[in-house]
Design a protein around this motif. Sequence first.
Motif, PDB file in Angstrom:
ATOM      1  N   ASN A 121       0.854  -1.179   0.000  1.00 43.02           N
ATOM      2  CA  ASN A 121       0.000   0.000   0.000  1.00 43.02           C
ATOM      3  C   ASN A 121       0.896   1.237   0.000  1.00 43.02           C
ATOM      4  OD1 ASN A 121      -2.204   1.775   0.296  1.00 43.02           O
ATOM      5  ND2 ASN A 121      -3.248   0.395   1.729  1.00 43.02           N
ATOM      6  N   GLY A 122       0.304   2.383  -0.301  1.00 39.04           N
ATOM      7  CA  GLY A 122       1.075   3.632  -0.324  1.00 39.04           C
ATOM      8  C   GLY A 122       1.133   4.266   1.053  1.00 39.04           C
ATOM      9  N   ILE A 123       1.931   5.319   1.177  1.00 34.23           N
ATOM     10  CA  ILE A 123       1.912   6.130   2.400  1.00 34.23           C
ATOM     11  C   ILE A 123       1.788   7.593   1.987  1.00 34.23           C
ATOM     12  CG2 ILE A 123       3.257   4.548   3.848  1.00 34.23           C
ATOM     13  CD1 ILE A 123       5.670   6.436   3.405  1.00 34.23           C
ATOM     14  N   LYS A 124       1.153   8.396   2.853  1.00 35.72           N
ATOM     15  CA  LYS A 124       1.078   9.847   2.619  1.00 35.72           C
ATOM     16  C   LYS A 124       1.955  10.486   3.683  1.00 35.72           C
ATOM     17  CE  LYS A 124      -3.471   9.586   2.926  1.00 35.72           C
ATOM     18  NZ  LYS A 124      -4.904   9.867   2.939  1.00 35.72           N
ATOM     19  N   LEU A 125       3.074  11.064   3.228  1.00 37.70           N
ATOM     20  CA  LEU A 125       3.996  11.697   4.176  1.00 37.70           C
ATOM     21  C   LEU A 125       3.474  13.081   4.533  1.00 37.70           C
ATOM     22  CD1 LEU A 125       7.469  10.758   2.678  1.00 37.70           C
ATOM     23  CD2 LEU A 125       6.670  10.189   4.974  1.00 37.70           C
ATOM     24  N   LEU A 140       4.657   0.093  -0.110  1.00 38.84           N
ATOM     25  CA  LEU A 140       5.449  -0.608   0.907  1.00 38.84           C
ATOM     26  C   LEU A 140       4.616  -1.762   1.466  1.00 38.84           C
ATOM     27  CD1 LEU A 140       6.683   2.704   2.541  1.00 38.84           C
ATOM     28  CD2 LEU A 140       8.076   1.163   1.134  1.00 38.84           C
ATOM     29  N   TYR A 141       5.281  -2.729   2.088  1.00 42.25           N
ATOM     30  CA  TYR A 141       4.577  -3.959   2.491  1.00 42.25           C
ATOM     31  C   TYR A 141       4.036  -3.876   3.918  1.00 42.25           C
ATOM     32  CZ  TYR A 141       3.359  -8.807   3.074  1.00 42.25           C
ATOM     33  OH  TYR A 141       2.661  -9.957   3.307  1.00 42.25           O
ATOM     34  N   LEU A 159       3.889  11.248  11.138  1.00 46.19           N
ATOM     35  CA  LEU A 159       4.769  11.318   9.962  1.00 46.19           C
ATOM     36  C   LEU A 159       4.055  10.845   8.690  1.00 46.19           C
ATOM     37  CD1 LEU A 159       7.444  11.819   8.589  1.00 46.19           C
ATOM     38  CD2 LEU A 159       8.238   9.576   9.372  1.00 46.19           C
ATOM     39  N   ALA A 160       3.360   9.705   8.756  1.00 44.21           N
ATOM     40  CA  ALA A 160       2.700   9.228   7.534  1.00 44.21           C
ATOM     41  C   ALA A 160       1.422   8.476   7.887  1.00 44.21           C
ATOM     42  CB  ALA A 160       3.627   8.307   6.750  1.00 44.21           C
ATOM     43  N   THR A 161       0.475   8.546   6.971  1.00 44.24           N
ATOM     44  CA  THR A 161      -0.769   7.784   7.132  1.00 44.24           C
ATOM     45  C   THR A 161      -1.038   7.000   5.850  1.00 44.24           C
ATOM     46  OG1 THR A 161      -2.014   9.717   6.408  1.00 44.24           O
ATOM     47  CG2 THR A 161      -1.870   9.361   8.783  1.00 44.24           C
ATOM     48  N   THR A 162      -1.891   6.005   5.999  1.00 48.16           N
ATOM     49  CA  THR A 162      -2.244   5.135   4.868  1.00 48.16           C
ATOM     50  C   THR A 162      -3.739   4.876   4.947  1.00 48.16           C
ATOM     51  OG1 THR A 162      -0.062   4.132   4.746  1.00 48.16           O
ATOM     52  CG2 THR A 162      -1.875   2.751   3.972  1.00 48.16           C
ATOM     53  N   ASP A 163      -4.359   4.634   3.790  1.00 53.29           N
ATOM     54  CA  ASP A 163      -5.794   4.357   3.786  1.00 53.29           C
ATOM     55  C   ASP A 163      -6.059   2.873   3.603  1.00 53.29           C
ATOM     56  OD1 ASP A 163      -6.864   7.152   3.777  1.00 53.29           O
ATOM     57  OD2 ASP A 163      -5.598   7.242   1.991  1.00 53.29           O
ATOM     58  N   TYR A 164      -6.845   2.353   4.496  1.00 54.27           N
ATOM     59  CA  TYR A 164      -7.404   1.016   4.298  1.00 54.27           C
ATOM     60  C   TYR A 164      -8.750   1.057   5.012  1.00 54.27           C
ATOM     61  CZ  TYR A 164      -7.878  -3.991   3.714  1.00 54.27           C
ATOM     62  OH  TYR A 164      -8.339  -5.244   3.333  1.00 54.27           O
ATOM     63  N   GLY A 165      -9.802   1.296   4.285  1.00 48.90           N
ATOM     64  CA  GLY A 165     -11.086   1.584   4.912  1.00 48.90           C
ATOM     65  C   GLY A 165     -11.035   2.971   5.527  1.00 48.90           C
ATOM     66  N   GLU A 166     -10.281   3.112   6.602  1.00 47.90           N
ATOM     67  CA  GLU A 166     -10.075   4.426   7.208  1.00 47.90           C
ATOM     68  C   GLU A 166      -8.601   4.809   7.064  1.00 47.90           C
ATOM     69  OE1 GLU A 166      -9.778   3.985  11.720  1.00 47.90           O
ATOM     70  OE2 GLU A 166     -10.774   2.144  11.097  1.00 47.90           O
ATOM     71  N   GLU A 167      -8.289   6.025   7.509  1.00 47.67           N
ATOM     72  CA  GLU A 167      -6.901   6.474   7.453  1.00 47.67           C
ATOM     73  C   GLU A 167      -6.220   6.057   8.757  1.00 47.67           C
ATOM     74  OE1 GLU A 167      -6.748  10.641   6.755  1.00 47.67           O
ATOM     75  OE2 GLU A 167      -4.604  10.644   6.318  1.00 47.67           O
ATOM     76  N   ALA A 215      -2.980  14.606  -0.507  1.00 50.46           N
ATOM     77  CA  ALA A 215      -3.134  13.833  -1.756  1.00 50.46           C
ATOM     78  C   ALA A 215      -4.273  12.830  -1.614  1.00 50.46           C
ATOM     79  CB  ALA A 215      -1.834  13.105  -2.049  1.00 50.46           C
ATOM     80  N   GLY A 216      -4.650  12.211  -2.733  1.00 45.88           N
ATOM     81  CA  GLY A 216      -5.766  11.262  -2.726  1.00 45.88           C
ATOM     82  C   GLY A 216      -5.492  10.062  -1.832  1.00 45.88           C
ATOM     83  N   ARG A 217      -6.445   9.182  -1.779  1.00 43.58           N
ATOM     84  CA  ARG A 217      -6.314   8.011  -0.918  1.00 43.58           C
ATOM     85  C   ARG A 217      -5.234   7.065  -1.454  1.00 43.58           C
ATOM     86  NH1 ARG A 217     -10.295   6.915   2.497  1.00 43.58           N
ATOM     87  NH2 ARG A 217     -10.199   4.672   2.237  1.00 43.58           N
ATOM     88  N   THR A 218      -4.572   6.376  -0.534  1.00 43.60           N
ATOM     89  CA  THR A 218      -3.622   5.356  -0.978  1.00 43.60           C
ATOM     90  C   THR A 218      -4.428   4.079  -1.269  1.00 43.60           C
ATOM     91  OG1 THR A 218      -3.260   4.389   1.203  1.00 43.60           O
ATOM     92  CG2 THR A 218      -1.874   6.277   0.603  1.00 43.60           C
TER      93      THR A 218
END
Length: 529
Positions: A121-125, A140-141, A159-167, A215-218
């Motif tokens: 999945n991606g990360i938003k820094l 990243l895994y 520092l960073a968030t990722t989306d999976y259902g929620e952030e 930026a948009g959702r990962t």
Amino acid sequence: MITLLDYGAGNVRSVRNAIRKLGFEVKDAASVEDIIAADKLIFPGVGSFGLVMSQLQNDGYVEPLQRRISENRSFLGICVALQAFFEGSEETPGIAGLGILKGQVKRFPDKILSVPHIGWNGIKLHKRCSLFNDYRGEKLYFVHSYHGSAEDVPEQWNLATTDYGEEFTSAICHGNVAAFQFHPEKSGAAGLSILRRFLEDEEITLSTPTQAGQAGRTELAKRVIACLDVRSNDNGDLVVTKGDQYDVREQGEVRNLGKPVDLAQRYFREGADEITFLNITGFRDFPLSDQPMLEVLKRTSEKVFVPLTIGGGIREFTDSDGNFHSSLDVASEYFRSGADKISIGSDAVYAAEKFHQHGTADGSSSIEQISRVYGAQAVVISVDPRRVYVKSAEDTTHQTIETDYPGPDGERYCWYQCTVKGGREGRDLDVIQLVTACEKLGAGEILLNCIDKDGTNSGFDIELINHVKSFTTIPVIASSGAGSALHFREVFTQTEAEAALAAGIFHRREVEISSVKKTMESYDIVIRK
Ligand code: 1PR
């Protein structure tokens, strides 16, 4: 010299290997003094939250860790080690975390998502951070069922968030202390570049917030997995083989398609998102006496920095000297040798039969034992089903489907019978009974083979995958039958499978992994590049 906080609970070998690959020496923390004195300390949290915290408590490491973190001294936590920063976790209520961050770690909602969150999945820094100076936005895994909520992390740590259902929180950093929910040691070149910055730089620098967080959702990528069926040939050499509907012999000889470590390295270079080894005669041999297989794993994990799964022979065993080995012992040896996930075949069928017989779990199955210690995300169930055709759904007590591919006598219905011992023995258990029981027992992923399709190059059994998907919420890896890149498009557009696995077409170089990914991308299927 890097100090590693290893309490022997999982695949810490991969972190160790990644550090060595980057040119550093590793030393294990063996005392409170080591935790305090370490120049750089890495804590790869493996296992459940409760296990991690009680181990830290037992070793007297909680207070020195809290002190180290509050003094901003160099520290990197991975996966559960990030979760340990919070006050507690829904995974093991009542057990206190380090309490650096307020709030509880929560489980992803499995009513609406496949849980665990497994894959790339991606990360938003949200800030510029020197650890990410060489990072170019690659996926990243991740592999976890629990997460810290973004709203619980104060600005100074976020520092960073990722989306999976929620952030959710995928990286925190403050001073020289950082922790990641993803696994840098398993995230290919991108992950190693982040780890390298931690190892090489004197200090971590953080600066102004970036716009990236806006930026948009990962998005989680669909995974492409290369599978290596491994066994000894008649000369006693361990080889990668591949059968047609599980028959691996050709003119009496075991087909030899290459050496396991070499092939795994090739697939890593070519962009496989994961690699699976199946010790296909593991059901009859005792795997811990099978040192070559452990050696394959150890050597592969020195060179391959994506997740490794190993299956075959995960069950309890009494050896010829009368020594009893639990299935947990067997799995632990594989984890210590470099496996990230273990896959259980025959023993899962027996466990599911017992579960349905008694209507309840008693904690003794291999699935429960291993999942309790290593977490559900480390336990894959390898299913070897074959079609049994019937004239009507009433002709069997098993869950049937109406099929578009009728049986030899024109039957329009079939059920999927589970088998054991590499397809040699059919059981009175259907695939839905198997996966529903295994999910309840604590499995985290289904590797869904299909004997009818295996080695045929005719495409995945879409009906089977949809059938299983409608009964389970854990991720499903579609397997058996891939013959072209378009079959991957088909499986990802016609089913909800999270991953697809192939063997024969990759071994025989009929299709490159890169062309599978290119095809997927051209149909807007999210991939890891
Ligand atoms: O029962 O826990 O000891 O595990 C044994 C494991 O070995 C199981 O995961 C079982 O699937 C596997 N296995 C046993 N015998 C065979 C065989 O082929 N004779 N291989 C076997 C199963 C299935 C796939 C294969 C795909 C893709 N192989 O993983 O790689 O079907 O093939 P394709 O793309 O070429 O069609 P236990």
